[in-house]
Design a protein around this motif. Sequence first.
Motif, PDB file in Angstrom:
ATOM      1  N   VAL A  76      -4.475 -12.332   1.388  1.00 51.56           N
ATOM      2  CA  VAL A  76      -4.981 -11.103   2.244  1.00 51.56           C
ATOM      3  C   VAL A  76      -3.719 -10.957   3.329  1.00 51.56           C
ATOM      4  CG1 VAL A  76      -7.214 -10.936   1.366  1.00 51.56           C
ATOM      5  CG2 VAL A  76      -6.629 -12.434   3.743  1.00 51.56           C
ATOM      6  N   ASP A  94      -5.569  -5.066   4.768  1.00 43.96           N
ATOM      7  CA  ASP A  94      -6.350  -4.981   3.733  1.00 43.96           C
ATOM      8  C   ASP A  94      -7.654  -4.450   4.289  1.00 43.96           C
ATOM      9  OD1 ASP A  94      -4.763  -5.823   1.948  1.00 43.96           O
ATOM     10  OD2 ASP A  94      -5.152  -7.886   1.887  1.00 43.96           O
ATOM     11  N   SER A  95      -8.552  -3.976   3.472  1.00 43.16           N
ATOM     12  CA  SER A  95      -9.902  -3.407   3.751  1.00 43.16           C
ATOM     13  C   SER A  95     -10.820  -4.435   4.433  1.00 43.16           C
ATOM     14  CB  SER A  95     -10.484  -2.717   2.462  1.00 43.16           C
ATOM     15  OG  SER A  95     -10.967  -3.806   1.680  1.00 43.16           O
ATOM     16  N   GLN A 134      -8.446 -16.013  -0.687  1.00 40.05           N
ATOM     17  CA  GLN A 134      -7.544 -15.368  -1.698  1.00 40.05           C
ATOM     18  C   GLN A 134      -6.261 -14.759  -0.634  1.00 40.05           C
ATOM     19  OE1 GLN A 134     -10.616 -12.699  -2.670  1.00 40.05           O
ATOM     20  NE2 GLN A 134      -9.525 -10.974  -1.843  1.00 40.05           N
ATOM     21  N   LYS A 154     -14.456 -10.908   1.777  1.00 35.43           N
ATOM     22  CA  LYS A 154     -14.653 -11.577   0.540  1.00 35.43           C
ATOM     23  C   LYS A 154     -13.655 -12.882   0.675  1.00 35.43           C
ATOM     24  CE  LYS A 154     -14.253  -9.183  -3.045  1.00 35.43           C
ATOM     25  NZ  LYS A 154     -13.690  -8.151  -4.207  1.00 35.43           N
ATOM     26  N   ALA A 155     -12.488 -12.701   1.429  1.00 40.84           N
ATOM     27  CA  ALA A 155     -11.355 -13.826   1.409  1.00 40.84           C
ATOM     28  C   ALA A 155     -12.026 -14.896   2.292  1.00 40.84           C
ATOM     29  CB  ALA A 155     -10.302 -13.172   1.793  1.00 40.84           C
ATOM     30  N   ASP A 161       0.733  -1.380  -0.029  1.00 40.34           N
ATOM     31  CA  ASP A 161      -0.084   0.047  -0.030  1.00 40.34           C
ATOM     32  C   ASP A 161       0.996   1.193   0.052  1.00 40.34           C
ATOM     33  OD1 ASP A 161      -2.287  -1.556  -0.090  1.00 40.34           O
ATOM     34  OD2 ASP A 161      -2.858  -1.252   2.001  1.00 40.34           O
ATOM     35  N   GLU A 190     -12.301  -6.697   1.599  1.00 40.23           N
ATOM     36  CA  GLU A 190     -11.152  -7.565   1.081  1.00 40.23           C
ATOM     37  C   GLU A 190     -10.990  -8.719   2.061  1.00 40.23           C
ATOM     38  OE1 GLU A 190      -8.076  -4.934   0.595  1.00 40.23           O
ATOM     39  OE2 GLU A 190      -8.057  -5.207  -1.670  1.00 40.23           O
TER      40      GLU A 190
END
Length: 449
Positions: free
Chosen positions: A272, A276-277, A270, A283-284, A71, A280
């Motif tokens: 991460v 991370d947000s 995924q 979702k993972a 980031d 995200e």
Amino acid sequence: MEFKISKELISQLEQLIAAKRDSELNVLLEDMHHADIAEILDELDFNEATYIFKVLDSEKTAEILLELEDDLRENILSRLSPKEIAEELDELETNDAADIIAELSKDKKDEVISELQDVEHAKDIVDLLRYSEDTAGGIMHKELVKVNENWSVLTCVKEMRIQAENISRVHSIYVVDDENRLKGRLSLKDLLTTSTRAQISDIYISKLNSVKVDTEDVEVARIMQKYDLEAIPVVDELGRLVGRITIDDIVDVIKDEAEKDYQLAAGITQDVEANDSVLELTKARLPWLLMGMVIELFASQVLDANQAISDQFRTLMIFVPLLSATAGNIGVQASAIVVQGLANGSVKEFNRHYFSKELTVSMISGTIISLFLLCYHYVLYGQFLVGFAISISMIAVILFAATLGTLVPLLLHRNKIDPAIATGPFITTSNDVFGIFLYFVIARLILGV
């Protein structure tokens, strides 16, 4: 001594930045390793980190750029012009420069490449961008030392001096023919102890490990680990030498693969990180949680269907959590060993001897656990037959869990799916459903219900 960030250091840097005392900042950071400076920048406010980055010279910031969190690096690059980014990349080796360019938008990528001062360096970077990042071509360096087999030792030494100017570390000297096809490697000892008039073709070593540009990075890591290599040459489809991969690149591959497998084992779909947000991270993690919930609903249906026998023999239900936990642990242990074997190459496919050994271990473990349960149940409840049913069921469920834990990773590996998935929620939830079902089937048979 390992570097550690102190509050005093951060406070001092913030004061120097606020006062815009650039020369003092340079003096303070001059002798620090680039990885330590990157760690400091991660602790500072974004604007402060960008300020320090612009104060330092590009020779140092280029290395810092590689060590920054994704980031922060993205934010800093967004504040730099294409020319400023190109100045950073001119200081880096080709594969590192290509990694950074790959993170840019297409338009900015083209602008940065056009601003690179070294034309050959730019061509090498563009060439590397053609390869997938998880292949040998995607992680290789273009910088290397190569000599022609038709050269004399004297010519070879002269050419090596010229080539070595652009290389930070010389691991190997590669020998090629007139078509740039890799022929072998040259021993530095032989080079130093041989007559300067001797031909390279007479002294080079033809036996040499190499990989192709499309070889997967994890396979490259396995080969280098197996043969204890510090570097390995990369060739194209025609056997021409196009680059080399060094041990520091492979350490990164191993680290990334370990992190990915760890997350898969935990049911994260995924890659991460903690910073991370929320979206995200959700979702993972949510897909496996939902899948696990659906599978566990079947387990609840099995329990509901066996409510009658549970009411008649109350202790059967008491031991369900113990059975589920034990089966899950056995399954995860079995799958973890198989996944480890697949990763290091000691297990390649189904092996009857290994499978029977795993079942034997599980049978011994299951027997010991079951005997303990039988004694525990009899002492506490005085019901030998029910305790016997629970104990036999436990052995059967443990054997089933070991079978599932051993075969599922092999099946996933055979179908080109990462077997690390099998060490997490998949095994534990599957064992819950089938284990509970098997538990009540055996209990009904023994108890005659």
